[in-house]
Write a protein that holds these residues in place. Structure first.
Motif, PDB file in Angstrom:
ATOM      1  N   THR A 148     -56.916  35.465   4.596  1.00  0.00           N
ATOM      2  CA  THR A 148     -57.910  36.257   5.374  1.00  0.00           C
ATOM      3  C   THR A 148     -57.740  36.335   6.965  1.00  0.00           C
ATOM      4  N   GLY A 149     -56.735  35.513   7.329  1.00  0.00           N
ATOM      5  CA  GLY A 149     -56.699  35.313   8.894  1.00  0.00           C
ATOM      6  C   GLY A 149     -57.751  34.538   9.628  1.00  0.00           C
ATOM      7  N   THR A 150     -58.762  33.895   8.854  1.00  0.00           N
ATOM      8  CA  THR A 150     -59.701  33.161   9.605  1.00  0.00           C
ATOM      9  C   THR A 150     -59.758  31.897   9.815  1.00  0.00           C
ATOM     10  N   SER A 151     -58.473  31.334   9.076  1.00  0.00           N
ATOM     11  CA  SER A 151     -58.198  29.665   9.115  1.00  0.00           C
ATOM     12  C   SER A 151     -59.244  28.946   8.392  1.00  0.00           C
ATOM     13  N   GLN A 152     -59.972  29.532   7.436  1.00  0.00           N
ATOM     14  CA  GLN A 152     -60.965  28.958   6.645  1.00  0.00           C
ATOM     15  C   GLN A 152     -60.646  28.959   5.209  1.00  0.00           C
ATOM     16  N   HIS A 153     -59.589  29.632   4.733  1.00  0.00           N
ATOM     17  CA  HIS A 153     -59.441  29.876   3.343  1.00  0.00           C
ATOM     18  C   HIS A 153     -57.837  29.378   3.102  1.00  0.00           C
ATOM     19  N   TRP A 154     -57.428  28.242   3.435  1.00  0.00           N
ATOM     20  CA  TRP A 154     -56.109  27.880   3.293  1.00  0.00           C
ATOM     21  C   TRP A 154     -55.997  27.547   1.731  1.00  0.00           C
ATOM     22  N   ARG A 155     -54.762  28.031   1.174  1.00  0.00           N
ATOM     23  CA  ARG A 155     -54.396  27.885  -0.356  1.00  0.00           C
ATOM     24  C   ARG A 155     -53.073  27.612  -0.389  1.00  0.00           C
ATOM     25  N   LEU A 156     -52.646  26.743  -1.352  1.00  0.00           N
ATOM     26  CA  LEU A 156     -51.152  26.345  -1.467  1.00  0.00           C
ATOM     27  C   LEU A 156     -50.491  27.455  -2.260  1.00  0.00           C
ATOM     28  N   ILE A 157     -49.571  28.401  -1.555  1.00  0.00           N
ATOM     29  CA  ILE A 157     -48.685  29.346  -2.269  1.00  0.00           C
ATOM     30  C   ILE A 157     -47.551  28.874  -3.016  1.00  0.00           C
ATOM     31  N   ASP A 158     -46.833  27.864  -2.555  1.00  0.00           N
ATOM     32  CA  ASP A 158     -45.799  27.402  -3.373  1.00  0.00           C
ATOM     33  C   ASP A 158     -45.355  26.046  -2.785  1.00  0.00           C
ATOM     34  N   SER A 159     -44.480  25.278  -3.400  1.00  0.00           N
ATOM     35  CA  SER A 159     -43.768  24.312  -2.972  1.00  0.00           C
ATOM     36  C   SER A 159     -42.280  24.161  -3.405  1.00  0.00           C
ATOM     37  N   VAL A 188     -35.953  31.227  -9.539  1.00  0.00           N
ATOM     38  CA  VAL A 188     -37.291  31.412  -8.829  1.00  0.00           C
ATOM     39  C   VAL A 188     -37.011  31.343  -7.370  1.00  0.00           C
ATOM     40  N   LYS A 189     -37.960  32.329  -6.852  1.00  0.00           N
ATOM     41  CA  LYS A 189     -37.713  32.356  -5.312  1.00  0.00           C
ATOM     42  C   LYS A 189     -38.324  31.224  -4.518  1.00  0.00           C
ATOM     43  N   SER A 190     -37.453  30.668  -3.777  1.00  0.00           N
ATOM     44  CA  SER A 190     -37.944  29.457  -2.858  1.00  0.00           C
ATOM     45  C   SER A 190     -38.870  29.734  -1.741  1.00  0.00           C
ATOM     46  N   PRO A 191     -39.737  29.062  -1.352  1.00  0.00           N
ATOM     47  CA  PRO A 191     -40.709  29.345  -0.419  1.00  0.00           C
ATOM     48  C   PRO A 191     -39.825  29.351   0.892  1.00  0.00           C
ATOM     49  N   ALA A 192     -40.673  30.127   1.919  1.00  0.00           N
ATOM     50  CA  ALA A 192     -40.010  29.986   3.233  1.00  0.00           C
ATOM     51  C   ALA A 192     -40.165  28.783   3.817  1.00  0.00           C
ATOM     52  N   ALA A 193     -38.931  28.433   4.362  1.00  0.00           N
ATOM     53  CA  ALA A 193     -38.935  26.942   5.018  1.00  0.00           C
ATOM     54  C   ALA A 193     -37.809  27.058   5.995  1.00  0.00           C
ATOM     55  N   TYR A 196     -28.686  22.196   2.750  1.00  0.00           N
ATOM     56  CA  TYR A 196     -29.713  21.979   1.895  1.00  0.00           C
ATOM     57  C   TYR A 196     -29.306  22.422   0.427  1.00  0.00           C
ATOM     58  N   ARG A 197     -29.921  21.867  -0.476  1.00  0.00           N
ATOM     59  CA  ARG A 197     -29.486  22.450  -2.082  1.00  0.00           C
ATOM     60  C   ARG A 197     -30.703  22.207  -2.795  1.00  0.00           C
ATOM     61  N   PRO A 198     -31.252  23.242  -3.260  1.00  0.00           N
ATOM     62  CA  PRO A 198     -32.611  23.390  -4.045  1.00  0.00           C
ATOM     63  C   PRO A 198     -32.770  22.472  -5.042  1.00  0.00           C
ATOM     64  N   VAL A 199     -33.573  21.488  -5.271  1.00  0.00           N
ATOM     65  CA  VAL A 199     -33.745  20.666  -6.389  1.00  0.00           C
ATOM     66  C   VAL A 199     -35.219  21.382  -7.290  1.00  0.00           C
ATOM     67  N   SER A 200     -36.013  21.797  -6.785  1.00  0.00           N
ATOM     68  CA  SER A 200     -36.954  22.202  -7.696  1.00  0.00           C
ATOM     69  C   SER A 200     -37.904  23.293  -6.645  1.00  0.00           C
ATOM     70  N   VAL A 201     -38.581  24.311  -7.321  1.00  0.00           N
ATOM     71  CA  VAL A 201     -39.488  25.225  -6.983  1.00  0.00           C
ATOM     72  C   VAL A 201     -40.635  25.297  -7.673  1.00  0.00           C
ATOM     73  N   ASN A 202     -41.857  24.862  -7.182  1.00  0.00           N
ATOM     74  CA  ASN A 202     -43.110  24.647  -7.998  1.00  0.00           C
ATOM     75  C   ASN A 202     -43.056  23.840  -9.288  1.00  0.00           C
ATOM     76  N   GLY A 203     -42.261  22.784  -8.957  1.00  0.00           N
ATOM     77  CA  GLY A 203     -41.915  21.786  -9.967  1.00  0.00           C
ATOM     78  C   GLY A 203     -41.037  22.095 -10.985  1.00  0.00           C
ATOM     79  N   LYS A 204     -40.142  23.187 -10.971  1.00  0.00           N
ATOM     80  CA  LYS A 204     -39.314  23.750 -11.930  1.00  0.00           C
ATOM     81  C   LYS A 204     -37.948  23.946 -11.174  1.00  0.00           C
ATOM     82  N   LYS A 205     -36.958  23.777 -12.037  1.00  0.00           N
ATOM     83  CA  LYS A 205     -35.435  23.914 -11.510  1.00  0.00           C
ATOM     84  C   LYS A 205     -35.479  25.344 -10.797  1.00  0.00           C
ATOM     85  N   PRO A 206     -34.654  25.376  -9.899  1.00  0.00           N
ATOM     86  CA  PRO A 206     -34.922  26.600  -8.797  1.00  0.00           C
ATOM     87  C   PRO A 206     -34.251  27.959  -9.556  1.00  0.00           C
TER      88      PRO A 206
END
Length: 181
Positions: free
Chosen positions: A14-25, A52-57, A39-49
């Motif tokens: 929303t761009g308001t800084s009032q509605h943050w939510r977890l997108i992925d991990s 699965v697209k990795s979140p921006a980091a 860096y070597r991916p270990v998991s994305v959203n609790g699953k083997k990578p």
């Protein structure tokens, strides 16, 4: 050195800084050898990578950000800023800036771009160790990612029988279109 890095990608669409939510991990294995981080991916959203697209980091938390400021090729401009106290320790605070022509600091997800940046770094008065780096990126005009800031905090961590200075927290914020990230 080998350790784990946990990345949580939150957004407020929303761009308001009032509605943050977890997108992925994501969890990555970070290896730091010869002043180079990988860096070597270990998991994305609790699953083997796999597939699965990795979140921006960022890939500059361990040593890359510090190098992008202190490397002689950056031609950083340093100025005294102030004193402060953090964790009951006296700190020097310096302002710095790096022009885009000399920058290794990258922003953007699909087509990262080196940009100029400025900010503050904090150094422990007793040890001279950098304990915090705050960055304000200078997004180019019409670039999709704007208002980019990064705040990286280091501390001593006991590894084996020795103390090492390592990043313990990194916060990255920006605006991608209407969304806050």
């Amino acid at each position: 050195l080998v350790c784990s890095r946990l990345t949580r990608h939150n957004a407020d669409q929303t761009g308001t800084s009032q509605h943050w939510r977890l997108i992925d991990s994501a969890e990555d294995e970070l290896t730091y050898v010869g002043q180079k981080e990988s860096y070597r991916p270990v998991s994305v959203n609790g699953k083997k990578p796999g597939g699965v697209k990795s979140p921006a980091a960022s890939s500059q938390e361990f040593g890359g950000l510090m190098a992008s400021i202190f490397d002689a090729k950056a031609h950083a401009d340093f100025k005294w800023h102030s004193w402060t106290t953090a964790n009951q320790r006296r700190m020097y605070v310096f302002a710095y800036s790096v022009m885009s022509a000399n920058s290794q600091f990258m922003i953007g997800f699909k087509a990262p771009k080196a940009v100029g940046f400025s900010g503050l770094f904090y150094a422990d008065m007793e040890t001279s160790m950098v304990t915090r780096i705050f960055v304000i990126a200078q997004s180019p005009p019409n670039f999709t990612l704007a208002n980019v800031t990064s705040d990286l905090i280091y501390d001593f961590v006991k590894i084996g029988d020795r103390q090492f200075a390592v990043p313990i927290k990194s916060d990255f914020h920006g605006k991608d279109g209407k969304s806050l990230i």
